[in-house]
Scaffold this motif. Structure first.
Motif, PDB file in Angstrom:
ATOM      1  N   PHE A 105     -15.192 -22.315 -42.445  1.00 22.62           N
ATOM      2  CA  PHE A 105     -15.996 -21.757 -43.523  1.00 22.62           C
ATOM      3  C   PHE A 105     -16.974 -22.761 -44.132  1.00 22.62           C
ATOM      4  O   PHE A 105     -17.684 -22.424 -45.071  1.00 22.62           O
ATOM      5  N   HIS A 106     -17.017 -23.980 -43.610  1.00 21.32           N
ATOM      6  CA  HIS A 106     -17.909 -24.978 -44.177  1.00 21.32           C
ATOM      7  C   HIS A 106     -19.377 -24.579 -44.026  1.00 21.32           C
ATOM      8  O   HIS A 106     -20.194 -24.891 -44.883  1.00 21.32           O
ATOM      9  N   LYS A 107     -19.694 -23.911 -42.936  1.00 24.76           N
ATOM     10  CA  LYS A 107     -21.057 -23.446 -42.712  1.00 24.76           C
ATOM     11  C   LYS A 107     -21.117 -21.948 -42.981  1.00 24.76           C
ATOM     12  O   LYS A 107     -20.219 -21.199 -42.599  1.00 24.76           O
ATOM     13  N   ILE A 108     -22.174 -21.516 -43.630  1.00 26.66           N
ATOM     14  CA  ILE A 108     -22.354 -20.093 -43.911  1.00 26.66           C
ATOM     15  C   ILE A 108     -22.629 -19.357 -42.600  1.00 26.66           C
ATOM     16  O   ILE A 108     -23.438 -19.799 -41.786  1.00 26.66           O
ATOM     17  N   ARG A 109     -21.933 -18.234 -42.430  1.00 25.15           N
ATOM     18  CA  ARG A 109     -22.031 -17.509 -41.162  1.00 25.15           C
ATOM     19  C   ARG A 109     -22.309 -16.029 -41.387  1.00 25.15           C
ATOM     20  O   ARG A 109     -21.897 -15.455 -42.393  1.00 25.15           O
ATOM     21  N   ALA A 110     -22.949 -15.434 -40.391  1.00 22.36           N
ATOM     22  CA  ALA A 110     -23.142 -13.983 -40.360  1.00 22.36           C
ATOM     23  C   ALA A 110     -23.190 -13.566 -38.893  1.00 22.36           C
ATOM     24  O   ALA A 110     -23.828 -14.227 -38.073  1.00 22.36           O
ATOM     25  N   VAL A 111     -22.484 -12.487 -38.568  1.00 24.44           N
ATOM     26  CA  VAL A 111     -22.380 -12.021 -37.184  1.00 24.44           C
ATOM     27  C   VAL A 111     -22.469 -10.506 -37.152  1.00 24.44           C
ATOM     28  O   VAL A 111     -21.768  -9.821 -37.907  1.00 24.44           O
ATOM     29  N   VAL A 112     -23.323  -9.977 -36.273  1.00 21.66           N
ATOM     30  CA  VAL A 112     -23.384  -8.542 -36.043  1.00 21.66           C
ATOM     31  C   VAL A 112     -23.697  -8.340 -34.566  1.00 21.66           C
ATOM     32  O   VAL A 112     -24.096  -9.289 -33.870  1.00 21.66           O
ATOM     33  N   PHE A 113     -23.510  -7.119 -34.068  1.00 26.27           N
ATOM     34  CA  PHE A 113     -23.715  -6.852 -32.643  1.00 26.27           C
ATOM     35  C   PHE A 113     -24.691  -5.696 -32.463  1.00 26.27           C
ATOM     36  O   PHE A 113     -24.322  -4.580 -32.135  1.00 26.27           O
ATOM     37  N   GLU A 114     -25.967  -5.980 -32.689  1.00 19.36           N
ATOM     38  CA  GLU A 114     -26.980  -4.932 -32.566  1.00 19.36           C
ATOM     39  C   GLU A 114     -27.131  -4.529 -31.105  1.00 19.36           C
ATOM     40  O   GLU A 114     -27.319  -5.375 -30.229  1.00 19.36           O
ATOM     41  N   LYS A 115     -27.006  -3.232 -30.833  1.00 14.20           N
ATOM     42  CA  LYS A 115     -27.035  -2.706 -29.467  1.00 14.20           C
ATOM     43  C   LYS A 115     -26.010  -3.426 -28.593  1.00 14.20           C
ATOM     44  O   LYS A 115     -26.245  -3.702 -27.416  1.00 14.20           O
ATOM     45  N   ASN A 116     -24.851  -3.720 -29.198  1.00 19.91           N
ATOM     46  CA  ASN A 116     -23.722  -4.381 -28.535  1.00 19.91           C
ATOM     47  C   ASN A 116     -24.007  -5.827 -28.134  1.00 19.91           C
ATOM     48  O   ASN A 116     -23.231  -6.424 -27.372  1.00 19.91           O
TER      49      ASN A 116
END
Length: 295
Positions: free
Chosen positions: A222-233
């Motif tokens: 969690f030290h680095k800010i993260r964001a993850v999504v899977f657009e069109k898989n």
């Protein structure tokens, strides 16, 4: 803490924009469940931005109303938020669901969901939309062999029966955004332990999740800010100053940002549902907190 049937249908139709064929489902089914999961992972990110944006003195475990608001605005959140909402969404749609604890680093540090009785009286299907891994489907946990495997996106998953849990394993290198345990190609490694035989309620997670949300700087992930999504898989991820994108051949490529202005522009392009003010607060608080934690 609940959703009405009307709210659930509204979320599926207007937020996830699931196909009309799914909205016409009258009873819970595996195809309905998998359609919801895939639509969710393509629209709602796992992200720690909103958690880092909270001033240190005001950090807290998100309330149900906060979670619900972020889900309907497509902001998403960490496992506690995404999987809690998924459980209540499925419950409102008449699925037989409960929470299941999981362990990445510490006991009960990951909340997941189990759906029972979907394809048979004793069937169990495991659901997780609160991690950074592509799954896109419910995983059957009533397999008769010692393990089951599946390929999803750039990852190969294996679920292995153990004495008191099911081990969640991968065989391929994690993309660099995840800082996972890396091994040579073809070598399996365990990323988490799923307590499949331990159904529980939300209070079971309160202690560990409160630590997670109030002490982000104590765990390296969690030290680095993260964001993850899977657009069109396909994977789209931000890890600190790095943008990670999945390519057509199911590999990933990484681009480094030179400064926070470029980070903001990347979020505008790939995670537009996260308000820029919240992102800027998160970046400032993250830099300040991580500097202080080193002294």
């Amino acid at each position: 803490m609940s959703l009405s049937k009307e709210e659930a249908v509204l979320f599926l139709r207007d937020v996830l924009q699931v196909p009309n064929s799914l909205l016409l489902e009258k009873q819970p089914s595996l195809s309905f469940l998998n359609g919801i999961i895939k639509s969710y992972q393509n629209a709602i990110p796992w992200q720690s931005v909103t958690s880092w944006a909270v001033p240190n003195s005001q950090r807290h475990l998100p309330s149900w109303e906060e979670i619900k608001k972020r889900q309907f605005s497509k902001e998403g959140g960490m496992c506690y938020e995404n999987n809690m909402f998924m459980k209540e969404l499925l419950n409102a749609l008449n699925f037989d669901v409960c929470f299941i604890p999981c362990q990445f680093w510490d006991p009960d540090d990951h909340m997941t969901v189990m759906v029972s009785g979907l394809t048979g009286r004793s069937s169990r299907h495991w659901v997780d939309v609160g991690s950074t891994c592509p799954l896109f489907q419910a995983i059957p946990f009533d397999f008769e062999t010692d393990f089951t495997e599946c390929d999803v996106g750039f990852l190969r998953h294996r679920f292995v029966k153990s004495k008191d849990c099911i081990e969640w394993q991968h065989s391929r290198h994690f993309p660099s955004f995840d800082d996972g345990n890396n091994t040579k190609e073809g070598k399996w490694f365990t990323i988490a332990k799923i307590m499949a035989d331990t159904p529980c309620d939300v209070d079971h997670f309160q202690y560990r999740m409160t630590i997670r949300y109030t002490m982000l700087e104590q765990i390296a992930f969690f030290h680095k800010i993260r964001a993850v999504v899977f657009e069109k898989n396909k994977l789209i991820a931000m890890k600190g100053m790095q943008l990670v994108l999945e390519t057509k051949d199911k590999t990933v490529e990484e681009r480094s940002m030179k400064n926070t202005d470029e980070v903001v522009e990347a979020y505008k392009a790939y995670f537009p549902q996260i308000p820029i003010g919240i992102l800027q607060d998160a970046l400032k608080n993250n830099i300040k907190t991580m500097k202080e934690s080193k002294h």
